[in-house]
Every structure is written in structure tokens, then in C-alpha cells.
Scaffold this motif. Structure first.
Motif, PDB file in Angstrom:
ATOM      1  N   UNK B 107      51.681  41.694  52.798  1.00  0.00           N
ATOM      2  CA  UNK B 107      51.157  42.318  51.580  1.00  0.00           C
ATOM      3  C   UNK B 107      52.190  42.243  50.474  1.00  0.00           C
ATOM      4  N   UNK B 108      51.766  41.758  49.332  1.00  0.00           N
ATOM      5  CA  UNK B 108      52.657  41.638  48.181  1.00  0.00           C
ATOM      6  C   UNK B 108      51.943  42.252  46.988  1.00  0.00           C
ATOM      7  N   UNK B 109      52.640  43.039  46.159  1.00  0.00           N
ATOM      8  CA  UNK B 109      51.974  43.562  44.969  1.00  0.00           C
ATOM      9  C   UNK B 109      51.590  42.423  44.022  1.00  0.00           C
ATOM     10  N   UNK B 110      50.408  42.500  43.473  1.00  0.00           N
ATOM     11  CA  UNK B 110      49.942  41.461  42.556  1.00  0.00           C
ATOM     12  C   UNK B 110      50.576  41.655  41.184  1.00  0.00           C
ATOM     13  N   UNK B 111      50.843  40.536  40.496  1.00  0.00           N
ATOM     14  CA  UNK B 111      51.377  40.662  39.138  1.00  0.00           C
ATOM     15  C   UNK B 111      50.317  40.300  38.097  1.00  0.00           C
ATOM     16  N   UNK B 112      49.049  40.324  38.516  1.00  0.00           N
ATOM     17  CA  UNK B 112      47.992  39.979  37.560  1.00  0.00           C
ATOM     18  C   UNK B 112      47.924  40.963  36.401  1.00  0.00           C
ATOM     19  N   UNK B 113      48.445  42.208  36.600  1.00  0.00           N
ATOM     20  CA  UNK B 113      48.412  43.162  35.489  1.00  0.00           C
ATOM     21  C   UNK B 113      49.351  42.742  34.373  1.00  0.00           C
ATOM     22  N   UNK B 114      50.370  41.940  34.688  1.00  0.00           N
ATOM     23  CA  UNK B 114      51.315  41.474  33.667  1.00  0.00           C
ATOM     24  C   UNK B 114      50.887  40.113  33.123  1.00  0.00           C
ATOM     25  N   UNK B 115      50.566  39.177  34.031  1.00  0.00           N
ATOM     26  CA  UNK B 115      50.204  37.820  33.621  1.00  0.00           C
ATOM     27  C   UNK B 115      48.780  37.497  34.069  1.00  0.00           C
ATOM     28  N   UNK B 116      47.912  37.170  33.149  1.00  0.00           N
ATOM     29  CA  UNK B 116      46.560  36.725  33.529  1.00  0.00           C
ATOM     30  C   UNK B 116      46.640  35.433  34.332  1.00  0.00           C
ATOM     31  N   UNK B 117      47.655  34.607  34.035  1.00  0.00           N
ATOM     32  CA  UNK B 117      47.781  33.318  34.711  1.00  0.00           C
ATOM     33  C   UNK B 117      48.019  33.480  36.203  1.00  0.00           C
ATOM     34  N   UNK B 118      48.519  34.652  36.606  1.00  0.00           N
ATOM     35  CA  UNK B 118      48.822  34.844  38.030  1.00  0.00           C
ATOM     36  C   UNK B 118      47.565  34.905  38.867  1.00  0.00           C
ATOM     37  N   UNK B 119      46.414  35.130  38.237  1.00  0.00           N
ATOM     38  CA  UNK B 119      45.167  35.289  38.980  1.00  0.00           C
ATOM     39  C   UNK B 119      44.908  34.126  39.930  1.00  0.00           C
ATOM     40  N   UNK B 120      44.783  32.936  39.400  1.00  0.00           N
ATOM     41  CA  UNK B 120      44.485  31.786  40.270  1.00  0.00           C
ATOM     42  C   UNK B 120      45.699  31.365  41.096  1.00  0.00           C
ATOM     43  N   UNK B 121      46.887  31.555  40.538  1.00  0.00           N
ATOM     44  CA  UNK B 121      48.078  31.187  41.313  1.00  0.00           C
ATOM     45  C   UNK B 121      48.130  32.024  42.589  1.00  0.00           C
ATOM     46  N   UNK B 122      47.836  33.316  42.472  1.00  0.00           N
ATOM     47  CA  UNK B 122      47.874  34.178  43.655  1.00  0.00           C
ATOM     48  C   UNK B 122      46.739  33.835  44.606  1.00  0.00           C
ATOM     49  N   UNK B 123      45.583  33.496  44.034  1.00  0.00           N
ATOM     50  CA  UNK B 123      44.479  33.078  44.910  1.00  0.00           C
ATOM     51  C   UNK B 123      44.869  31.828  45.691  1.00  0.00           C
ATOM     52  N   UNK B 124      45.596  30.939  45.042  1.00  0.00           N
ATOM     53  CA  UNK B 124      46.030  29.713  45.715  1.00  0.00           C
ATOM     54  C   UNK B 124      46.985  30.041  46.868  1.00  0.00           C
ATOM     55  N   UNK B 125      47.915  30.967  46.622  1.00  0.00           N
ATOM     56  CA  UNK B 125      48.861  31.322  47.688  1.00  0.00           C
ATOM     57  C   UNK B 125      48.133  32.019  48.829  1.00  0.00           C
ATOM     58  N   UNK B 126      47.132  32.833  48.479  1.00  0.00           N
ATOM     59  CA  UNK B 126      46.325  33.473  49.523  1.00  0.00           C
ATOM     60  C   UNK B 126      45.588  32.416  50.333  1.00  0.00           C
ATOM     61  N   UNK B 127      45.017  31.463  49.646  1.00  0.00           N
ATOM     62  CA  UNK B 127      44.234  30.422  50.287  1.00  0.00           C
ATOM     63  C   UNK B 127      45.081  29.619  51.270  1.00  0.00           C
ATOM     64  N   UNK B 128      46.279  29.223  50.838  1.00  0.00           N
ATOM     65  CA  UNK B 128      47.057  28.291  51.646  1.00  0.00           C
ATOM     66  C   UNK B 128      48.029  28.964  52.608  1.00  0.00           C
ATOM     67  N   UNK B 129      48.453  30.183  52.288  1.00  0.00           N
ATOM     68  CA  UNK B 129      49.439  30.838  53.156  1.00  0.00           C
ATOM     69  C   UNK B 129      48.962  32.181  53.699  1.00  0.00           C
ATOM     70  N   UNK B 130      47.862  32.687  53.194  1.00  0.00           N
ATOM     71  CA  UNK B 130      47.356  33.965  53.669  1.00  0.00           C
ATOM     72  C   UNK B 130      48.132  35.169  53.174  1.00  0.00           C
ATOM     73  N   UNK B 131      48.798  35.041  52.054  1.00  0.00           N
ATOM     74  CA  UNK B 131      49.504  36.181  51.475  1.00  0.00           C
ATOM     75  C   UNK B 131      48.466  37.113  50.833  1.00  0.00           C
ATOM     76  N   UNK B 132      48.526  38.391  51.161  1.00  0.00           N
ATOM     77  CA  UNK B 132      47.565  39.351  50.601  1.00  0.00           C
ATOM     78  C   UNK B 132      48.198  39.993  49.370  1.00  0.00           C
ATOM     79  N   UNK B 133      47.564  39.812  48.234  1.00  0.00           N
ATOM     80  CA  UNK B 133      48.101  40.389  47.004  1.00  0.00           C
ATOM     81  C   UNK B 133      47.386  41.699  46.717  1.00  0.00           C
ATOM     82  N   UNK B 134      48.109  42.795  46.853  1.00  0.00           N
ATOM     83  CA  UNK B 134      47.509  44.103  46.612  1.00  0.00           C
ATOM     84  C   UNK B 134      47.295  44.291  45.116  1.00  0.00           C
ATOM     85  N   UNK B 135      46.082  44.702  44.740  1.00  0.00           N
ATOM     86  CA  UNK B 135      45.794  44.935  43.336  1.00  0.00           C
ATOM     87  C   UNK B 135      45.215  43.719  42.637  1.00  0.00           C
ATOM     88  N   UNK B 136      44.985  42.635  43.387  1.00  0.00           N
ATOM     89  CA  UNK B 136      44.378  41.446  42.774  1.00  0.00           C
ATOM     90  C   UNK B 136      42.890  41.696  42.561  1.00  0.00           C
TER      91      UNK B 136
END
Lengths: 405, 174
Positions: B107-136
């Protein structure tokens, strides 16, 4: 109000309903395989959701099983409208890891190739904007010029679209005299053709009315969405990797970074248009600089990374050893972690490379500008018309290969 | 003192002292990695750190260049690393932030509240590595198909079929 209104329902008020429209995945106007599920109120887009990944080919995973020189063809297939820029970006990343110094002449030759690629990329994007506004003529005329660029590629490396141009440590061959001729002819013929293309659209009342104010984004939002390249510059931010973090001796060249103000389709069109003129300027400067460099040099002197010519492999022991070591992946690659970015057709194309000393990268991450800025698409088309959404997509130059990696 | 884009060491010291003053224990280490100052911070603080660097008047790292996960299966207790690359465009300062965590708790805190660009980047990391972004806001697969039941970029999924016997690579490298 007559009483006949709402005759099909007993209710006093009709509940508002939205319709769902699937734009894509295969639709002639999306120029690639993208799906957008639109929530429509008549012809107004209320909301949309993008589905991407239709041509995902697992490049980052593939790269973990391939020797460094075999990754170049993968990078071709990112933004295939300007594959030489991706190739060069990759070579420079590996050169940074290996600490190879590239001779000036090779750097200038690379600049010529990259700027040709930028022109061919922007030519496609801008002429397609024309097509989507209903002006087919410009597209057909200017495509002849793109063809001429592809002829030059063909002469330089043997391929036209997925070029695999250059090698780690330089280029695979010197520019032939035919290549110089083609380049010279292109530089004579291209400016009038581009001017003609501009005359068709730039101050065309219909085109301007159609594109000004269509699919705009503010500089603040664009930065928050990590836009880069022409799309960011159209919004008024002068971020260009070539100027901010120069590579390949771009700092020696004299060119301007065109910027827009509204970040709308017209500004994106104009920024790309101006960039093509700047690219022509850069190519002229590069040719002049090459003439001052000693002739015949087309790669750095790094025998352990650069494949020797075939006739030497057959006749020379040392060349044979290096050839064997390079092909079998026995070369010493240092451990390290580097990031290198180049200004691609769509913005900052970055390679984040981790090497553990093995024959393949331990991890390669590609920063693909399309993937990053396409997520703003939903926000940019919200509240607009469906036809504007099509135009916004083509003017953002979303390339499926780069988007889906 | 005005920070210069060429003086990476001064940038490293400046960011390090600010992070230390603000987060104390949350700051773990720093080093100069080729041309990038690199900082390791505690995983749970990543969103605060990014927000702090975004809001700081002098540093103002307001552009998220990219984000990537790295899997180190042999690194017991710190199997995953996540790196963020930040850029200050007006002064051309670039840094890299890293967090390390174990694969038993992804579980990693999401930074989408700071950067809108992090939205898809975090989805990509979730997709390929299974990292769970809390707050996404919308954490689901992005490039792979939804039915997929594993995270393919992890190192345990070798690219080639491990059962093949006709290919023997032990003579040449790995």
C-alpha cells in the motif's frame, strides 16, 4: 405550454436521460485504436472515459530480456511517426550509462535525422487536423514531402517507417552522396510546399473559426497533467528539452521555441507549424557545421560496443573477438541508473534505465508523453461538441504506439 | 542563495536540509546518482513529501516527470522500490524521490491529490506491479485486460517459458 407535452408519461416532469456513445475502438476519426465511452446530452459531451491498451506490446518487459542493441527496434514502435528520435534517445541513454563521448560530426548528423523526424511527425499531425476540419487537399499535398523524408531515411538506414537508425556509439554508416543530394533537394522543395500548406489553412477563416477555442487547456492544468512538447507550448509554457537540458550539442544551435496562449487546437497547429520552420533552420545550421568537421567520422571509437564492419570481422582477429562478444552479450556493461530525455515529436521522451551489469537492462521505463497527456483528454472535451472532441484528439497527436507501449 | 541547475551537489544539500527539518525521521538517505540528486523517504510520507516540495517557495517542484516501480525480489523486506521524478521548470532543477517497501504490504499513498498526471501513472504501476495506491480515485488496470489475474512486470514472471529445455543459456551470461 400545451397540455399535449409529455404525452407518453404520467409524470409531471420528464427525467433527463443521457445517452452513451462509444467512440472507437475502431473508428476512422480516431486515427488509431482508442475507445472513449461518452456520456452525451444530445451532441454535448457531459463526461467521457478513455480505455487504452488495445495495442499494448509489453515493451518494458520485453526490454528485460534483450541485449541493449536489440532494444532499438522496440523504440521504433513507440511514436512511429518519428521513430528516429526515439532511436537516438535510446542510443544516448545507453551512451550515458557507458560514458561514451560522441564526436561532434556524429552529433550534428543525428540532429539532422532528428529534425527530419520532427518535420515528418508534425506534417502528419497538422495535415490530419486539416482532414478532420474537412480540408483534404493540404493533407494530400504535404504528404509528398513526408515521402521525401522517408526516402532520405531509406538511404540512411534502409528502412522507412520503423527505422532502427543509428547504433550505440554513433551511426551504422556515413551519409552517402545520394543521401546528401536527397537532403539538399528536400531543403529546396520543402519550404515552398510548407508555405503553400500554410496558405491553405493558417489564415483561412473557416479553419480558424473551427479550431480557435476548440479543446483548450490552461497552462496550469497542462502542467499539472505533466504535458510536454507542442501541446504544453501551445498553452504558453516554453519547456523544450532541447533548450532546457541540451543533448547532442543543441546548445550550439540558434532557434526559437514557439509558444501559444490558449492551448487550443489552433495554437497547437500553429506551434507545430512554426516548429517545422525552426527544424529547417536547424538542419541548415547542422549541415554548415558538418562541413567544418573532419569528414568520414560516423561513430565513436568504442570497439567494445560498436559492431566492426563485416570485412574486418572476417580478416582481423580483434574485430572478430569484439563482434563475437557484442553479439553474444559478453561485453562489460557497467552497473548504474540513468535517465535521459529527448524532445520527441510529442514531448519529453525519457528512458529510465537500471543496469545490474548483466547483458540486458534490469529495468527499463519509458516516459511516453502521449500516455501522460492523453489522460487530460476527458477534461478537455467535457462540455464541448462531439465534432470538437475528434479535432481535439487529432491535434493532440495521440499516437497509439506510444500510448500503449 | 539561488539554486543553479548545474550545481547538483548544492541542490542535494538544499533539499536534504529542508526534508530533514520538515520530516525528521521520515527522511532516510540521499545520494547523487549520476546527474540526479536522489532522496529516499519513508513510504507513508510520500504524499506529504511531494506536497511539501510542491508548495515550498524556493524548491517548487511542480512538474511530475515520471514514475516507475522497480522489483528487487532478493532484497528481503524491501522488495519494491517506487521512484518519482520531479522537475522545477523555471529553474530547471530535477530530483528523484524513492520509497522502498516489502511485498507483504504494497500500500502506497496516492499523490493524485497533488498531480493530476499521477492518475494514469499510478494505474500503470498497479497494473504491472500490483502496487495499491491508497486514495486513488479509480484504481483499475489500464494497459492489460481487466480479466488478468497477475501483475506481469514482477520478476517472478520470466518472459520466456521456463519449462523449455532446448535453449540452454548457461554458457553465456545470465
Amino acid at each position: 405550454m400545451s397540455k399535449e407535452k409529455n404525452i407518453n408519461t404520467n409524470k409531471e416532469v420528464v427525467e433527463k436521460e443521457y445517452s452513451t456513445l462509444n467512440l472507437g475502438p475502431t473508428h476512422p476519426a480516431t486515427h488509431g485504436i482508442f475507445q472513449n465511452v461518452l456520456k452525451m446530452d444530445g451532441e454535448i459531451i457531459m463526461d467521457s472515459e478513455s480505455t487504452v491498451g488495445y495495442i499494448h506490446r509489453a515493451f518494458e518487459k520485453l526490454a528485460e530480456r534483450r541485449p541493449y542493441y536489440q532494444i532499438t527496434p522496440i523504440t521504433d514502435r513507440l511514436n512511429y511517426c518519428s521513430s528516429p528520435i526515439n532511436n537516438m534517445g535510446w542510443h544516448m541513454t545507453v551512451e550515458k550509462l557507458l560514458g561514451i563521448e560522441i564526436p561532434k560530426r556524429v552529433q550534428y548528423m543525428r540532429i539532422i535525422i532528428m529534425e527530419l523526424a520532427r518535420i515528418s511527425d508534425h506534417v502528419i499531425c497538422n495535415s490530419v487536423i486539416g482532414v478532420d476540419t474537412g480540408a483534404m487537399t493540404g493533407f494530400l499535398y504535404i504528404f509528398q514531402m513526408r515521402e521525401r523524408i522517408y526516402d532520405i531515411y531509406e538511404e540512411l538506414c534502409g528502412a522507412r517507417l520503423t527505422t532502427n537508425i543509428g547504433r550505440i556509439g554513433g551511426l551504422e554508416r556515413d551519409f552517402s552522396s545520394k543521401a546528401w543530394d536527397l537532403l539538399e533537394k528536400f531543403l529546396i522543395d520543402f519550404p515552398p510546399a510548407l508555405k503553400e500548406f500554410e496558405n491553405l489553412l493558417m489564415r483561412n477563416r473557416i479553419f480558424m473559426d473551427r479550431t480557435i477555442g476548440c479543446g483548450g487547456i490552461s497552462a496550469e492544468r497542462a502542467l499539472n497533467y505533466s504535458f510536454s512538447g507542442p501541446n504544453l507550448r501551445a498553452a504558453g509554457v516554453d519547456y523544450d528539452v532541447r533548450v532546457m537540458n541540451p543533448y547532442c550539442s543543441y546548445e550550439e544551435f540558434d532557434f526559437i521555441i514557439p509558444v501559444g496562449t490558449n492551448g487550443d487546437t489552433y495554437d497547437r497547429f500553429m506551434v507545430r507549424q512554426q516548429e517545422m520552420w525552426e527544424s529547417v533552420k536547424i538542419i541548415h545550421q547542422a549541415i554548415a557545421k558538418i562541413k567544418k568537421e573532419p569528414a568520414g567520422i560516423f561513430h565513436a571509437d568504442v570497439p567494445e560496443f560498436y559492431l566492426p564492419p563485416k570485412e574486418e570481422v572476417y580478416n582481423n582477429m580483434e574485430a572478430l573477438i569484439y563482434h563475437f562478444k557484442i553479439v553474444m552479450g559478453e561485453t562489460e556493461i557497467p552497473k548504474g541508473e540513468v535517465y535521459h530525455a529527448v524532445e520527441g515529436g510529442n514531448g519529453e521522451v525519457g528512458y529510465y534505465l537500471i543496469s545490474d551489469g548483466g547483458r540486458t537492462p534490469y529495468r527499463l521505463h519509458m516516459r511516453r508523453p502521449c500516455f501522460i497527456y492523453y489522460q487530460a483528454y476527458a477534461e478537455m472535451i467535457r462540455g464541448g461538441m462531439l465534432s470538437d472532441a475528434i479535432l481535439t484528439m487529432s491535434s493532440m497527436n495521440v499516437i497509439a504506439g506510444e500510448l500503449d507501449a | 542563495m539561488e539554486l543553479n541547475s548545474m550545481d547538483k551537489q548544492a541542490l542535494l544539500t538544499a533539499v536534504e536540509s529542508k526534508l530533514k527539518a520538515q520530516f525528521g525521521e521520515g527522511f532516510i538517505s540521499s545520494k547523487l546518482n549520476v546527474d540526479f540528486p536522489e532522496f529516499t523517504v519513508k513510504r507513508d510520507l510520500i504524499c506529504e513529501v511531494v506536497k511539501f516540495l510542491y508548495d515550498d517557495e524556493e524548491l517548487a517542484f511542480q512538474y511530475l516527470t515520471t514514475m516507475a516501480t522497480i522489483h528487487y525480489p532478493d532484497n528481503q523486506g524491501h522488495e519494491f522500490a517506487l521512484m518519482y521524478q520531479l522537475h522545477n521548470l523555471p529553474n530547471n532543477l530535477r530530483i528523484r524521490i524513492k520509497i522502498f517497501f516489502s511485498n507483504s504490504d504494497v500500500n502506497v499513498p496516492s499523490i493524485t491529490s497533488v498531480f493530476s498526471a499521477a492518475n494514469w501513472m499510478e494505474r500503470q504501476e498497479f497494473d504491472f506491479f500490483g502496487i495499491i495506491f491508497r486514495g486513488h480515485p479509480n484504481l483499475k488496470r489500464i494497459l492489460n485486460m481487466d480479466e488478468m489475474n497477475y501483475h506481469p512486470m514482477r520478476k517472478e514472471y520470466a518472459l520466456e517459458d521456463g519449462t523449455r529445455e532446448d535453449k540452454d543459456d548457461q554458457m553465456f551470461g545470465r
